[in-house]
Design a protein around this motif. Structure first.
Motif, short mmCIF file in Angstrom:
data_model
loop_
_atom_site.label_atom_id
_atom_site.label_comp_id
_atom_site.label_asym_id
_atom_site.label_seq_id
_atom_site.Cartn_x
_atom_site.Cartn_y
_atom_site.Cartn_z
N LEU A 112 -1.62 -3.72 -1.05
CA LEU A 112 -2.03 -2.73 -0.04
C LEU A 112 -3.44 -3.06 0.46
CD1 LEU A 112 -1.43 0.09 1.30
CD2 LEU A 112 -2.67 1.08 -0.62
N TYR A 145 0.00 3.85 0.67
CA TYR A 145 -0.66 4.02 1.96
C TYR A 145 -2.15 4.10 1.71
CZ TYR A 145 -2.53 6.65 5.96
OH TYR A 145 -3.29 7.08 7.02
N ILE A 203 0.19 0.04 4.90
CA ILE A 203 1.19 0.51 3.94
C ILE A 203 1.77 -0.71 3.24
CG2 ILE A 203 1.85 2.49 5.35
CD1 ILE A 203 4.62 0.83 5.56
N SER A 260 6.36 9.68 7.02
CA SER A 260 6.81 8.29 7.12
C SER A 260 8.34 8.23 7.06
CB SER A 260 6.23 7.45 5.98
OG SER A 260 4.83 7.48 6.05
#
Lengths: 362, 148
Positions: free
Chosen positions: A79, A309, A296, B49
């Protein structure tokens, strides 16, 4: 006429390794509704991005869970690398994949032991955990840790694994595979195991899609979604494999998928160890995440897709870090699978989603 | 190495039900939703999401809301959304309307109301001292949260 009874199940229960509570609404011995309740071990780890800079936060991320700890450090590292536009060295990518698959083996074999204990097969539980110890020995030899490895960081891997060590892992797994085959045979073919699992806690393919199930729980109902085959967090481009699926959708199918995924992981490790390139395993990431930058990544943890995230704010601390773990999204599916089952089957159904409440509550 | 593709779509919070219906009709899978308190803004940022499992892409829909603004629940469309929506309420104080399972502030056993809204060093009154401690579902047999 039967009256409805509400039975509290958990948060402390012999079959539960971690605290989760269910209100089971029963009509005689049949569950007609199950209302889940978590929240007993919430730690607020996501908010610690205020206290740790984005490089040191990997130590917090790894401690989200003691079973998939490597997977969380992998997810967080990829990430941050995505946020910073950085790519880890190729050898590090291979080593990450190898250790992630070792983690999958250790997690699945741990689960197999717990499942055996839940359906009353104690010797199978002990043999499963005996085999798991051998995987933990590999972790200890290569990283110094058995549970928290501190092996994967943003930028790569903190310590290279020598070719002789990799050969040792492959040789050990070749022997291990034979022993594992014996307990796998028991899980898949023993009549007492089948009588407890077959036809219990059924979820159709449509239901797992409707309830957002992920990982082995979804694949056991024929939904072939495996994030290992998809980009960052995946390594479908490094090794040849396909999702393990089953169409039955019951507890037995969920057990079978995990049993077969262990063997698949051994194959993936053997393949990757045979073609891992030479080169550096770590490059330092310079700079700070840009203000407003977002990224993400998704990682196929042993229990399914984990979603990460992050948002930067121009400082060394992230503005927001978010983890969505697979158990969180599998809980509604579990509640559905419990509807219509017998009270005696509740522990088996709960176990077959492989609940990880530490992950869920973070 | 291949990359996981994701897109960010700014939306209005009032439109989330329409957006979720469209994503559901298009076969998108709900991944998660969460809130955020930006450092430089007094509003809250709420994010939903959705994943497309056919091409392995993720769409992140973002909206800014005022602290007292009410957000519609998508849990009737996506049942797996209820844990995230209850979490948004408990950690950030976001009021979510028409939750499939509403724990009414008892999803997490928290010492403070909306702890993630606190700025570093901010002194806050514990929930029980402020009289806001919810009767936590599950503490007693048969004390189930409200289901819709």
């Amino acid at each position: 006429m039967a009256t409805k009874t509400v039975i509290p199940f958990g948060p402390q229960h012999p079959v539960l390794p971690e605290p989760v509570h269910l209100d089971l609404v029963l009509d005689d011995e049949t569950v007609v509704e199950a209302v889940p309740q978590i929240g007993f071990i919430h730690r607020g780890l996501e908010s610690l991005v205020d206290k740790r800079d984005y490089k040191r936060f990997v130590y917090v991320a790894e401690r989200i869970c003691g079973i998939c700890s490597f997977g969380h450090s992998l997810g967080y590292s990829e990430l941050v690398e995505s946020l910073m536009g950085f790519q880890a060295p190729e050898r590090a990518q291979y080593l990450r994949a190898i250790f992630h698959e070792l983690s999958r083996i250790h997690s699945h074999v741990l689960w197999l032991g717990l499942a055996a204990d839940a359906f009353g097969f104690e010797s199978l539980f002990m043999h499963s955990w005996r085999l798991r110890e051998r995987i933990l020995d590999v972790f200890e030899a290569c990283t110094g840790g058995r549970v928290i490895l501190n092996f994967c960081e943003p930028g790569g891997i903190v310590r290279d694994v020598e070719a002789t060590e990799l050969d040792g892992i492959v040789d050990m797994l070749a022997t291990w595979r034979g022993e594992y085959g014996q307990i796998a045979n028991t899980f898949l073919n023993d009549s007492s195991v089948r009588s407890r699992l077959c036809g219990v806690g059924h979820l159709s393919r449509e239901e797992v899609i409707e309830y957002g199930c992920v990982g082995p729980m979804a694949r056991a109902s024929g939904y072939a979604n495996d994030i290992r085959l998809a980009g960052i967090g995946g390594y479908g481009h490094l090794a040849e494999f396909a999702p393990v699926t089953s169409d039955e959708g019951d507890c037995y199918a969920r057990c079978k998928v995990r049993v077969e995924e262990v063997l698949q992981s051994v194959d993936i490790i053997t393949e990757l160890a045979g073609k891992i390139p030479e080169g550096p395993v770590f490059e330092d990431i310079k700079g700070k995440p840009a203000d407003g930058a977002e990224a993400i990544t998704r990682v196929e943890q042993p229990r399914g897709e984990a979603f990460y995230y992050a948002k930067g704010n121009g400082t060394m601390n992230l503005e927001r870090f978010r983890v969505r773990t697979p158990t969180t999204t599998n809980i509604p599916g579990m509640a559905m699978a419990l509807r219509g089952c017998d009270l005696a089957d509740v522990p088996n159904i709960i176990m077959t989603i492989d609940p990880c409440i530490s992950c869920t509550e973070r | 190495m291949t990359t996981q593709s994701f897109t960010i779509t700014p939306i209005q919070a009032a439109d989330i039900l329409r957006v979720a219906r469209e994503r559901k009709a298009a076969g998108r899978r709900f991944v998660e939703c969460h809130a955020n308190r930006p450092y430089k803004d007094d509003r809250l940022e709420v994010t939903w999401s959705f994943a497309n499992d056919d091409d392995q892409t993720v769409e992140v829909c973002e909206a800014f809301i005022q602290k007292d603004e009410v957000v519609d629940s998508v849990s009737h469309l996506y049942p797996c959304a209820f844990p995230f929506e209850n979490e948004m309420h408990d950690l950030y104080g976001v009021t979510v309307r028409d939750l499939l399972i509403d724990y009414q502030g008892g999803f997490y056993r928290l010492h403070f109301d909306a702890p993630m809204l606190a700025r570093p060093g901010e002194q806050r009154v514990p929930r029980h001292a402020a009289g806001n401690a919810p009767t936590t579902p599950g503490d007693q047999a048969g004390d189930a949260p409200a289901t819709d």
